[in-house]
Design a protein around this motif. Structure first.
Motif, mmCIF file in Angstrom:
data_model
loop_
_atom_site.group_PDB
_atom_site.id
_atom_site.type_symbol
_atom_site.label_atom_id
_atom_site.label_comp_id
_atom_site.label_asym_id
_atom_site.label_seq_id
_atom_site.Cartn_x
_atom_site.Cartn_y
_atom_site.Cartn_z
ATOM 1 N N ASP A 180 0.836 -1.207 0.000
ATOM 2 C CA ASP A 180 0.000 0.000 0.000
ATOM 3 C C ASP A 180 0.870 1.257 0.000
ATOM 4 O O ASP A 180 0.618 2.215 -0.735
ATOM 5 N N VAL A 203 -7.704 -0.312 2.126
ATOM 6 C CA VAL A 203 -6.567 0.091 1.279
ATOM 7 C C VAL A 203 -6.781 1.497 0.730
ATOM 8 O O VAL A 203 -5.862 2.337 0.747
ATOM 9 N N HIS A 223 -5.187 -4.949 -4.096
ATOM 10 C CA HIS A 223 -4.619 -5.088 -2.753
ATOM 11 C C HIS A 223 -5.707 -5.471 -1.752
ATOM 12 O O HIS A 223 -5.462 -6.254 -0.823
#
Length: 526
Positions: free
Chosen positions: A224, A257, A293
């Motif tokens: 991230d 995220v 993600h």
């Protein structure tokens, strides 16, 4: 309280991957509570009563697997337990990491301390001695099919209890016979059911899953951060990270995220500099970071939750409920974790896959101000071209490793054990994939930092700016070609040491910044 900052009560406390790792690293001491010791003694007495009565109970006074109908005399029940450790020690291949072997012992003590396995206190105390004194058995990595428990690796793990096998002791690998001479220890005389209780269970799979949970969490958190750095370096758009978008498709991982990345980009002069540009949207590797993600975050969470159930379960066989009820079941079967590990393995691979795409994107030279191959004078210099070859190779290797181990089953034990999980293979494989992902992320980190350089004198947000400065203390800006393998090694150290995670935490506290999401506790604690 069953857990304290300095100790954990086996059999009574709620074990997590994080606590297990703290015990393995000497940060927390594991002890068996008096309440658990009473249960252990009671269970042992039930087994002894069964032997006295002579009623056939699997693994206590019968043979194992297809020999379950073979009656074992009262006099031979102890020999049976010693024999099973020896006959099942058939592992091959390189030894597993010492920390994983130590985790196996910790997880086994937790399971046996529940008081349903007929183990002796003395046996558990000897295992605790190994844990506390960091005397760790040598365990081959191959040979378990992940049902009937992890028989081969667990057999090797507990050979030292009867004076056999090898251990690491004070930095050296030695024979257990030598250990006994040095320490004065004696081989244990295992009682009925004890050998089977020791080697029947999922601790090889679960110990690997503990490491998968910890290492994949590290990769996810850094992916991230590095993704946010790449967005700045390539002047991507912040709009795909707005909460208004993700509330309309509220997957927990996606929301988490998106919120983290948007927080990291806050206050960036680089992002403000192109707020009125005419680019409509970014390529997927930037724009879809929350979706990709986030999906991997959800897979990680699934494994974490299932693993916690496993770490606090009894997984050997048969289970001693009480004097009148002994159950021969299948709680040793690794399928519940095997499938989740395969899912996490795919999730890890995808983090590396999209990271490689962002690296490629950075080399194209399509972002204003950022030269092709991230270097001004190319031709005589190849720039960052070949670093992406490495990430492509690693990403491709990971794809080949993503075939689910749990999709396979080969009958064993003359057909008695006719469906197995192969979770042990999945666990080893997942760790290989994660190790490759760490290398890919290290290269993306270097690539993002190089792209950053071309945004000067503009500054990024305060957190990413501090991360950039830290990188530059280890790896300088590349004006011309050099041995980039040295840079990559530094990048890998940064990833493995969680350096950029620590910077995020430190700067956030110092600047009183909030990076929390509605699901921060779910995704940040393991």
């Amino acid at each position: 309280m069953s857990t304290e900052s300095d100790h954990f009560l086996y059999g009574e406390g709620h074990l997590t991957a994080g606590i297990a790792l703290k015990i393995a690293r000497g940060e927390t001491k594991g002890i068996i509570s008096q309440a658990s010791r009473k249960k252990i003694r009671n269970s042992k007495q039930v087994v002894e009563n069964i032997v006295e009565k002579g009623h056939p109970i699997y693994g206590i006074n019968t043979g194992f697997g297809p020999l379950c109908t073979t009656k074992i005399s009262k006099e031979e029940t102890k020999i049976l337990q010693s024999n099973i450790l020896q006959s099942h020690s058939v592992g091959v291949g390189d030894p597993i990491a010492t920390e994983i072997a130590k985790l196996m012992m910790i997880l086994k003590v937790q399971s046996l301390s529940k008081g349903y396995s007929g183990i002796a206190e003395e046996t558990l105390d000897r295992i605790l001695w190994h844990i506390d004194n960091d005397v760790i058995p040598i365990v081959p990595s191959q040979g378990s099919v992940g049902a009937s428990g992890d028989l081969a690796p667990l057999s090797h793990l507990f050979l030292p209890l009867i004076g056999l096998g090898k251990v690491t002791y004070q930095g050296n690998t030695i024979e257990v016979s030598e250990l006994f001479k040095t320490t004065g220890l004696k081989p244990l005389d295992l009682g009925p059911k004890e050998g089977l209780a020791l080697i029947n269970g999922t601790q090889f799979i679960a110990a690997h899953a503990v490491k998968v949970v910890a290492l994949l969490h590290n990769c996810l958190s850094q992916a991230d951060i590095i993704g946010a750095m790449m967005i700045e370096g390539l002047q991507g758009s912040v709009k795909p990270f707005y909460k208004e978008l993700h509330q309309l498709r509220p997957f927990r991982g996606n929301i988490h995220v998106a919120s983290r990345v948007k927080s990291l980009l806050k206050g960036s002069e680089i992002m403000e500099d192109h707020i009125d540009c005419d680019r409509v949207q970014d390529p997927y590797s930037l724009r879809c970071i929350p979706q990709v993600h986030g999906a991997s975050r959800n897979a990680w969470l699934h494994l974490k939750e299932l693993l916690e159930t496993e770490l606090n379960s009894v997984t050997d066989n048969p289970i001693i409920i009480n004097e009148d009820l002994t159950i021969s079941g299948g709680s040793f079967h690794g399928q519940p974790l095997a499938m989740a590990i395969d899912y996490a393995c795919l999730a890890a691979s995808e983090i590396g896959n999209i990271s490689d795409r962002r690296i490629y994107l950075a080399l194209e030279g399509n972002s204003p101000g950022v030269p092709k191959l991230l270097m001004e004078n190319t031709g005589i210099n190849s720039g960052y071209m070949i670093l992406q070859y490495t990430t492509a190779a690693l990403a491709s290797e990971n794809k080949g490793l993503c075939f689910p181990s749990s999709a396979d089953s080969i009958p064993t034990s003359l057909g008695q054990e006719d469906h197995v999980s192969m979770g042990s293979i999945g666990g080893r494989k997942a760790l290989r994939v994660i190790e490759n992902v760490e290398k890919i992320l290290a290269i993306e980190l270097l690539t993002a930092a190089q792209a950053f350089e071309f945004r000067k004198p503009l500054k990024s947000g305060v957190i990413l700016d501090e991360i950039y400065k830290e990188i530059r203390t280890k790896v300088s800006f590349a004006e011309k070609d050099r041995v980039f393998a040295d840079d990559i090694e530094e990048g890998i150290k940064i990833i493995k040491n969680k350096t950029i995670i620590d910077i995020v935490d430190t700067v956030s506290q110092k600047e009183n910044l909030t990076l929390e999401t509605p699901f921060s506790e779910v995704f940040e604690v393991y």
